[in-house]
Design a protein around this motif. Structure first.
Motif, PDB file in Angstrom:
ATOM      1  N   SER A  23     -12.378   6.502 -37.097  1.00  0.00           N
ATOM      2  CA  SER A  23     -11.994   6.041 -37.377  1.00  0.00           C
ATOM      3  C   SER A  23     -12.194   5.301 -39.269  1.00  0.00           C
ATOM      4  O   SER A  23     -11.330   4.953 -39.782  1.00  0.00           O
ATOM      5  CB  SER A  23     -11.185   4.182 -36.548  1.00  0.00           C
ATOM      6  OG  SER A  23     -10.432   4.404 -35.452  1.00  0.00           O
ATOM      7  N   ALA A  24     -13.579   4.713 -38.614  1.00  0.00           N
ATOM      8  CA  ALA A  24     -13.998   4.273 -39.885  1.00  0.00           C
ATOM      9  C   ALA A  24     -14.489   5.826 -40.924  1.00  0.00           C
ATOM     10  O   ALA A  24     -14.785   5.523 -42.069  1.00  0.00           O
ATOM     11  CB  ALA A  24     -15.763   4.418 -39.590  1.00  0.00           C
ATOM     12  N   GLU A  25     -14.668   7.037 -41.059  1.00  0.00           N
ATOM     13  CA  GLU A  25     -14.247   7.909 -41.900  1.00  0.00           C
ATOM     14  C   GLU A  25     -12.661   8.447 -41.999  1.00  0.00           C
ATOM     15  O   GLU A  25     -12.828   8.926 -43.298  1.00  0.00           O
ATOM     16  CB  GLU A  25     -15.340   9.452 -41.309  1.00  0.00           C
ATOM     17  CG  GLU A  25     -16.739   8.645 -40.478  1.00  0.00           C
ATOM     18  CD  GLU A  25     -17.289   9.937 -40.228  1.00  0.00           C
ATOM     19  OE1 GLU A  25     -16.219  10.960 -39.274  1.00  0.00           O
ATOM     20  OE2 GLU A  25     -18.320  10.263 -39.788  1.00  0.00           O
ATOM     21  N   ARG A  26     -11.480   8.752 -41.552  1.00  0.00           N
ATOM     22  CA  ARG A  26     -10.387   9.017 -41.427  1.00  0.00           C
ATOM     23  C   ARG A  26      -9.999   8.209 -43.209  1.00  0.00           C
ATOM     24  O   ARG A  26      -9.781   8.673 -44.282  1.00  0.00           O
ATOM     25  CB  ARG A  26      -9.628   8.097 -40.667  1.00  0.00           C
ATOM     26  CG  ARG A  26      -9.511   8.761 -40.099  1.00  0.00           C
ATOM     27  CD  ARG A  26      -7.468   8.180 -38.865  1.00  0.00           C
ATOM     28  NE  ARG A  26      -8.497   9.197 -37.552  1.00  0.00           N
ATOM     29  CZ  ARG A  26      -7.729   9.781 -37.084  1.00  0.00           C
ATOM     30  NH1 ARG A  26      -7.126  11.477 -38.258  1.00  0.00           N
ATOM     31  NH2 ARG A  26      -8.069  10.693 -35.967  1.00  0.00           N
ATOM     32  N   THR A  31      -8.936  15.283 -44.482  1.00  0.00           N
ATOM     33  CA  THR A  31      -8.179  16.835 -44.174  1.00  0.00           C
ATOM     34  C   THR A  31      -8.333  16.009 -42.028  1.00  0.00           C
ATOM     35  O   THR A  31      -7.869  17.616 -41.997  1.00  0.00           O
ATOM     36  CB  THR A  31      -9.543  17.668 -44.531  1.00  0.00           C
ATOM     37  OG1 THR A  31     -10.208  17.435 -43.932  1.00  0.00           O
ATOM     38  CG2 THR A  31      -9.323  17.807 -45.990  1.00  0.00           C
ATOM     39  N   LEU A  32      -8.517  14.728 -42.108  1.00  0.00           N
ATOM     40  CA  LEU A  32      -8.388  14.990 -40.566  1.00  0.00           C
ATOM     41  C   LEU A  32      -7.230  15.182 -40.466  1.00  0.00           C
ATOM     42  O   LEU A  32      -6.235  14.132 -40.815  1.00  0.00           O
ATOM     43  CB  LEU A  32      -9.024  13.512 -40.014  1.00  0.00           C
ATOM     44  CG  LEU A  32     -10.779  13.614 -40.249  1.00  0.00           C
ATOM     45  CD1 LEU A  32     -11.510  12.227 -40.177  1.00  0.00           C
ATOM     46  CD2 LEU A  32     -12.022  14.818 -39.688  1.00  0.00           C
ATOM     47  N   THR A 146     -20.943  18.617 -51.565  1.00  0.00           N
ATOM     48  CA  THR A 146     -20.078  19.187 -50.937  1.00  0.00           C
ATOM     49  C   THR A 146     -18.858  18.347 -51.979  1.00  0.00           C
ATOM     50  O   THR A 146     -18.455  17.026 -51.673  1.00  0.00           O
ATOM     51  CB  THR A 146     -19.548  19.520 -49.676  1.00  0.00           C
ATOM     52  OG1 THR A 146     -20.432  19.526 -48.868  1.00  0.00           O
ATOM     53  CG2 THR A 146     -18.619  20.378 -49.345  1.00  0.00           C
ATOM     54  N   MET A 147     -18.277  19.358 -52.382  1.00  0.00           N
ATOM     55  CA  MET A 147     -16.990  19.088 -53.223  1.00  0.00           C
ATOM     56  C   MET A 147     -15.832  20.130 -52.802  1.00  0.00           C
ATOM     57  O   MET A 147     -16.534  21.005 -52.196  1.00  0.00           O
ATOM     58  CB  MET A 147     -17.556  19.367 -54.857  1.00  0.00           C
ATOM     59  CG  MET A 147     -18.643  18.061 -55.114  1.00  0.00           C
ATOM     60  SD  MET A 147     -18.778  18.286 -56.832  1.00  0.00           S
ATOM     61  CE  MET A 147     -16.963  17.276 -57.169  1.00  0.00           C
ATOM     62  N   ARG A 148     -14.854  19.510 -52.327  1.00  0.00           N
ATOM     63  CA  ARG A 148     -13.659  20.024 -52.012  1.00  0.00           C
ATOM     64  C   ARG A 148     -12.396  20.190 -53.551  1.00  0.00           C
ATOM     65  O   ARG A 148     -12.074  19.187 -53.770  1.00  0.00           O
ATOM     66  CB  ARG A 148     -12.769  19.678 -51.169  1.00  0.00           C
ATOM     67  CG  ARG A 148     -12.520  18.153 -50.792  1.00  0.00           C
ATOM     68  CD  ARG A 148     -12.380  18.352 -49.618  1.00  0.00           C
ATOM     69  NE  ARG A 148     -10.730  18.789 -49.050  1.00  0.00           N
ATOM     70  CZ  ARG A 148     -10.043  17.830 -49.261  1.00  0.00           C
ATOM     71  NH1 ARG A 148      -9.580  17.350 -49.876  1.00  0.00           N
ATOM     72  NH2 ARG A 148      -8.272  18.925 -49.022  1.00  0.00           N
ATOM     73  N   LEU A 149     -11.000  20.957 -53.771  1.00  0.00           N
ATOM     74  CA  LEU A 149      -9.648  20.977 -53.964  1.00  0.00           C
ATOM     75  C   LEU A 149      -9.451  21.824 -52.844  1.00  0.00           C
ATOM     76  O   LEU A 149      -8.994  22.822 -52.313  1.00  0.00           O
ATOM     77  CB  LEU A 149     -10.268  22.407 -55.023  1.00  0.00           C
ATOM     78  CG  LEU A 149      -9.520  21.978 -55.728  1.00  0.00           C
ATOM     79  CD1 LEU A 149      -8.951  21.401 -56.799  1.00  0.00           C
ATOM     80  CD2 LEU A 149      -9.024  23.555 -56.649  1.00  0.00           C
ATOM     81  N   LYS A 150      -7.369  20.411 -53.394  1.00  0.00           N
ATOM     82  CA  LYS A 150      -6.570  21.112 -52.394  1.00  0.00           C
ATOM     83  C   LYS A 150      -5.863  22.520 -53.428  1.00  0.00           C
ATOM     84  O   LYS A 150      -4.871  21.012 -54.121  1.00  0.00           O
ATOM     85  CB  LYS A 150      -5.817  20.491 -51.954  1.00  0.00           C
ATOM     86  CG  LYS A 150      -5.036  20.393 -51.009  1.00  0.00           C
ATOM     87  CD  LYS A 150      -4.217  19.367 -49.858  1.00  0.00           C
ATOM     88  CE  LYS A 150      -3.604  19.643 -49.779  1.00  0.00           C
ATOM     89  NZ  LYS A 150      -2.716  18.865 -48.405  1.00  0.00           N
TER      90      LYS A 150
END
Length: 151
Positions: A23-26, A31-32, A146-150
């Motif tokens: 819950s704290a990380e959502r 992506t969860l 860590t970086m991400r791209l959608k």
């Protein structure tokens, strides 16, 4: 307050802590998937000789948790062959801000040192400023983002 190794009898409360972590990380991780998520095999941490799962108790109530797991470096160019990975860091909301996270990290680092492990790592969402500050206060420093791209 006391720290001790978790037992199978603690799994019910620890599973509620796990959902507290989810819950704290959502808000930090879009992506969860929805619904209940299980990040950890808590029973494996209790039974494994390469891991320790600890709890903090206050008046016979479990109020916090954390684990350390010895992992192989997998990179032959690192100065260390293995490291301790810390996770499952949870403190009940009413106990936060009282130094309990530091008690947990100190205990887990001590456990790692007792196994001749000199490198300790953990992951934290960069946007989770309170957690980043807590880990920096415990002596951790940023290492890799860590970086991400959608697309």
């Amino acid at each position: 307050m006391i720290t001790r190794e978790a037992t199978a009898q603690d799994l019910e409360i620890l599973s509620t802590f796990e959902q507290g972590i989810v819950s704290a990380e959502r808000p930090f991780n879009s992506t969860l998937i929805d619904g209940e998520i299980h990040y950890y095999d808590l029973n494996e941490f209790i039974q494994s000789s390469d891991a320790t799962l600890i709890v903090v108790e206050d008046h016979d109530e479990i109020i916090a948790s954390g684990y350390a797991l010895i992992k192989n470096s997998e990179k032959d160019y690192n100065k260390f062959k293995n490291y301790a990975y810390l996770g499952f860091m949870y403190v009940k909301p009413e106990y936060r801000g009282k130094g309990i996270n530091k008690i947990i990290t100190d205990e887990l680092i001590s456990w790692a040192k007792s196994r001749d492990v000199s490198e300790v790592r953990l992951d934290v969402y960069a946007e989770n400023e309170s957690a980043v500050k807590a880990y920096e206060k415990a002596g951790f420093e940023p290492h890799l983002l860590t970086m991400r791209l959608k697309p």
